[in-house]
Design a protein around this motif. Structure first.
Motif, PDB file in Angstrom:
ATOM      1  N   THR A 172      -4.518   6.063  25.203  1.00 55.86           N
ATOM      2  CA  THR A 172      -4.768   4.617  25.265  1.00 55.86           C
ATOM      3  C   THR A 172      -4.918   3.985  23.888  1.00 55.86           C
ATOM      4  OG1 THR A 172      -7.158   4.905  25.463  1.00 55.86           O
ATOM      5  CG2 THR A 172      -5.886   4.835  27.522  1.00 55.86           C
ATOM      6  N   ALA A 173      -4.467   4.678  22.848  1.00 60.46           N
ATOM      7  CA  ALA A 173      -4.520   4.096  21.500  1.00 60.46           C
ATOM      8  C   ALA A 173      -3.706   2.807  21.473  1.00 60.46           C
ATOM      9  CB  ALA A 173      -3.965   5.088  20.475  1.00 60.46           C
ATOM     10  N   ALA A 174      -4.065   1.922  20.585  1.00 62.44           N
ATOM     11  CA  ALA A 174      -3.396   0.622  20.475  1.00 62.44           C
ATOM     12  C   ALA A 174      -1.916   0.795  20.123  1.00 62.44           C
ATOM     13  CB  ALA A 174      -4.090  -0.224  19.410  1.00 62.44           C
ATOM     14  N   PRO A 175      -1.083  -0.146  20.547  1.00 66.25           N
ATOM     15  CA  PRO A 175       0.341  -0.081  20.182  1.00 66.25           C
ATOM     16  C   PRO A 175       0.528  -0.195  18.674  1.00 66.25           C
ATOM     17  CG  PRO A 175      -0.038  -1.696  21.918  1.00 66.25           C
ATOM     18  CD  PRO A 175      -1.386  -1.266  21.418  1.00 66.25           C
ATOM     19  N   GLU A 176       1.580   0.438  18.197  1.00 65.24           N
ATOM     20  CA  GLU A 176       1.935   0.349  16.789  1.00 65.24           C
ATOM     21  C   GLU A 176       2.528  -1.037  16.513  1.00 65.24           C
ATOM     22  OE1 GLU A 176       1.429   2.930  14.345  1.00 65.24           O
ATOM     23  OE2 GLU A 176       0.133   3.357  16.032  1.00 65.24           O
ATOM     24  N   PRO A 177       2.399  -1.522  15.285  1.00 66.17           N
ATOM     25  CA  PRO A 177       2.873  -2.877  14.974  1.00 66.17           C
ATOM     26  C   PRO A 177       4.391  -3.060  15.048  1.00 66.17           C
ATOM     27  CG  PRO A 177       1.961  -1.805  13.016  1.00 66.17           C
ATOM     28  CD  PRO A 177       1.706  -0.904  14.176  1.00 66.17           C
ATOM     29  N   ASP A 178       5.165  -1.966  15.054  1.00 67.73           N
ATOM     30  CA  ASP A 178       6.623  -2.110  15.094  1.00 67.73           C
ATOM     31  C   ASP A 178       7.172  -2.421  16.484  1.00 67.73           C
ATOM     32  OD1 ASP A 178       6.493   0.336  16.437  1.00 67.73           O
ATOM     33  OD2 ASP A 178       7.200   1.487  14.723  1.00 67.73           O
ATOM     34  N   HIS A 179       6.342  -2.329  17.527  1.00 62.91           N
ATOM     35  CA  HIS A 179       6.713  -2.668  18.904  1.00 62.91           C
ATOM     36  C   HIS A 179       7.847  -1.815  19.460  1.00 62.91           C
ATOM     37  CE1 HIS A 179       4.000  -6.016  18.595  1.00 62.91           C
ATOM     38  NE2 HIS A 179       4.638  -6.438  17.519  1.00 62.91           N
ATOM     39  N   LEU A 180       8.079  -0.635  18.913  1.00 65.66           N
ATOM     40  CA  LEU A 180       9.108   0.256  19.429  1.00 65.66           C
ATOM     41  C   LEU A 180       8.538   1.114  20.541  1.00 65.66           C
ATOM     42  CD1 LEU A 180      10.655   1.453  16.031  1.00 65.66           C
ATOM     43  CD2 LEU A 180      11.554  -0.303  17.569  1.00 65.66           C
TER      44      LEU A 180
END
Length: 166
Positions: A61-69
């Motif tokens: 459940t870690a936050a999404p990475e900023p690259d949105h891939l």
């Protein structure tokens, strides 16, 4: 109940995954308890930290990475990352060193009846069920393990408590 975690080693200047361990099979309570047979996975990670390396213990459940891939977070991306070897015979140092913050944890002082969980897991966790100090304070920072503390490092007293599994 609970989520799975991956211990990951990141590139020095970006969040590219250089390698990972465990293939998503460990829950936090299974991977980091002091004094339990399951502490061996943490020691496997520590044995690879002979030099400063960016480390994160990424949860499902870690936050999404900023690259949105896709996959959106580091845990999901771990499936395509190289698996690192387990070095069972190498000694493990006494001190966890954070080279970015110039702080250290004495694992001997942290291994007491009130703490229960290994400081490396807590300090580098992302996506854990609670986001309180010190959870994740060292995530993605350059960490090593050594028998001595370099000059200029300040001790972090690790007093975090986590309930024992029933």
């Amino acid at each position: 109940m609970g989520q799975y975690f991956e211990a990951m080693f990141l590139a020095p200047d970006c969040d590219e995954i250089l390698g990972t361990m465990f293939s998503g099979v460990l829950k936090m309570s299974e991977s980091g308890m002091f004094g339990y047979y399951c502490a061996r996975p943490v020691e496997s990670v520590e044995r690879l930290l002979t030099q400063p390396v960016r480390v994160v213990w990424a949860g499902e459940t870690a936050a999404p990475e900023p690259d949105h891939l896709d996959p959106t977070n580091l845990h999901g991306r771990a499936m395509d990352a190289p698996r690192l070897p387990h070095l069972d015979q190498e000694p493990v140092g006494r001190y966890l060193l954070n080279h970015d913050q110039r702080r250290y944890v004495d694992k001997n002082a942290a291994n007491n009846p009130q703490c229960h969980v290994h400081p490396l897991v807590v300090l580098t966790a992302e996506g854990w069920y609670e986001d309180t100090d010190p959870v994740g304070d060292w995530a993605r920072e350059r960490i090593s393990v050594a028998d001595t503390v370099p000059g200029g490092f300040e001790e972090l007293l690790f007093t975090y408590t986590y309930p024992l599994p029933s």
